[in-house]
Motif scaffolding. Sequence first.
Motif, short mmCIF file in Angstrom:
data_model
loop_
_atom_site.label_atom_id
_atom_site.label_comp_id
_atom_site.label_asym_id
_atom_site.label_seq_id
_atom_site.Cartn_x
_atom_site.Cartn_y
_atom_site.Cartn_z
N LEU A 42 0.84 -1.20 0.00
CA LEU A 42 0.00 0.00 0.00
C LEU A 42 0.88 1.26 0.00
O LEU A 42 0.64 2.20 -0.77
CB LEU A 42 -0.90 -0.02 1.24
N PHE A 43 1.90 1.25 0.85
CA PHE A 43 2.80 2.41 0.91
C PHE A 43 3.48 2.64 -0.43
O PHE A 43 3.64 3.77 -0.89
CB PHE A 43 3.87 2.22 1.99
N GLU A 44 3.89 1.54 -1.09
CA GLU A 44 4.52 1.67 -2.41
C GLU A 44 3.55 2.26 -3.41
O GLU A 44 3.93 3.07 -4.26
CB GLU A 44 5.01 0.29 -2.90
N GLY A 45 2.28 1.84 -3.25
CA GLY A 45 1.26 2.38 -4.15
C GLY A 45 1.09 3.88 -3.96
O GLY A 45 0.91 4.63 -4.93
N ILE A 46 1.18 4.36 -2.75
CA ILE A 46 0.96 5.77 -2.48
C ILE A 46 2.23 6.60 -2.72
O ILE A 46 2.21 7.62 -3.40
CB ILE A 46 0.50 5.97 -1.02
N TRP A 47 3.36 6.13 -2.16
CA TRP A 47 4.57 6.97 -2.18
C TRP A 47 5.65 6.46 -3.14
O TRP A 47 6.75 6.98 -3.17
CB TRP A 47 5.14 7.06 -0.76
#
Lengths: 241, 293
Positions: B112-117
């Motif tokens: 999820l973090f990779e998707g956002i940032w």
Amino acid sequence: MSEQQQDTAVLSVRGLFASVAGQQVVEDVSFTVADTGVTALLGRNGVGKTSTIKALLGIIDRTGEITYRGSSIDKLPTHRVVQRGIGYVPEDREVFGSLTVEENLRLAILGDSGNRETVDRLFPELRQRAKQQAGTLSGGQQQMVALARVLMEQRGLLLVDEPTKGLAPRIVTEVTEALKAVAEKTPVLLVEQNLQVVRDLAHSVIVLSGGRVVHTGDAREFLDSDLVHRYLGVTAGKDDA
Amino acid sequence: MSTILLLLITGVGLGALYFLVASGLSLIYGLMGVLNFAHGSFLTLAGFLGWEVGRRVSDGTWAGLLIGMLVGIATGAIAAAITELVFIRKLYNRHIEQVLVTVGLGLATVALFEGIWGSDPIRIAKPAWLGQTTNILGANIPNDRWLLIGCAALVLGLIVLFLKKTKYGLIIRAGVENRTMVTALGIDVRRAFTIVFAIGGAAAGLGGVLASVYYGQVAAHQGTSLLIYAFIVTVIGGLGSLSGAAIAAVLVAVIQQFANFYLGGTGDLAVVLALAAVLLVKPTGLLGKKTTH
Ligand SMILES: Nc1ncnc2c1ncn2[C@@H]1O[C@H](COP(=O)(O)OP(=O)(O)OP(=O)(O)O)[C@@H](O)[C@H]1O
Ligand SMILES: [Mg+2]
């Protein structure tokens, strides 16, 4: 069980089953505990006395009907059972060894202040040892902490599991006297191997064998009968070695 | 001499970071028997949110960093408390399932973090002083180490104070030793679970913001890599022991620094060997005790 017993029962248990690690250790156990004095729960090693107590408290999974002072407690989690007023003094004391005596007692206070005076009167020694780590106490002193802990709150019933186990005779007497004093106000269900202590304290007995109740009745009558030999493996009228 | 001093203080600084992550892991395991593999995600999320808020307030200044740290602490605490309430509580006493859920959470949140940032690290700005060094007896110590050490010491002090002086601290210490007996005294120990998760999450959250200062970047996998060391620290220190975690954190980081410098970058190997040695000599860890659950 007679009607009169029913009326004066603080706890009544019907069809209690419990298992530990997939093994049935309590099987269809039914009994009542009178609302005064000491009722003894007896039986040879490994018959399921401790398991029965733990099942009452919900420490191990159980099914069956458990009624305490008129309301059902068999679906309640352990802390709620205890909050209803049932105090537990476990086999082997289970004091918190890394906490001080004072902290052990303070932990048991659910309301604001707790029954300091009662505890100080019964166990004056603990007061001097308030700052000592409970793990460094002798077995007898730890038993005092376990008893004192449960007396910090007003209880409607005490479940006391082998309080004299492994203690020197003088300490056994001390613990017995303390229990006698406590039982004047609070009914007690007592698991005890020392039959002299049972004789001193209990008015009635519940005897387990193989996870089932095999006898209930008057304590003296039982202790003086052959049933003692049959169910406990000791000779009638003699003290437990 | 100055090299040794530099390695030592740098090591303690890194140890401070390990401690911020390991303290929560150790308390959570000690009380609940839960190995929380989602702990690194609290750290990463706090790092990102702390940075996002801090840079909008005032990028690269002390004010921005301070705001970032506060946001990080709050983020970690809230994320951890929600994790406990929503995922862990339902699986009370089912340890395998708990591990699976936290591992799953850990993996899913990194994605999820990779998707956002994005999956590349993002360089961050920090107060100028933190990028400079201070000369101590000839050793040039990077200033951010002082911040790390100070924060970790403060967190250690606060947690110790909480455990020693409050009713919940008492419940937690007792629960680490014998949880069943705590409930048998009429105490609803689940509330203590949530509190322990929140405290651990807050420490990890602060660690997340400080890690971004230490590494000069925020990244989706930052928490995961620190989590591995934190687990080693927790095991070496003794599961459930806060002071054990503090000692082991410093020990592991210092060993790592020295081995990296003197033994040709073998820091990670040295840490694993230290872990093996401790487990062989004292399987419960340096300050660990047997616990009853
Ligand atoms: N954790 C456990 N795992 C497997 N079996 C258990 C466990 N705890 C108890 N048992 C078994 O359950 C049975 C009843 O044990 P329990 O402790 O209730 O007996 P007891 O009557 O209290 O014995 P004692 O007089 O020795 O204290 C025993 O056969 C015991 O081996
Ligand atoms: Mg027993």
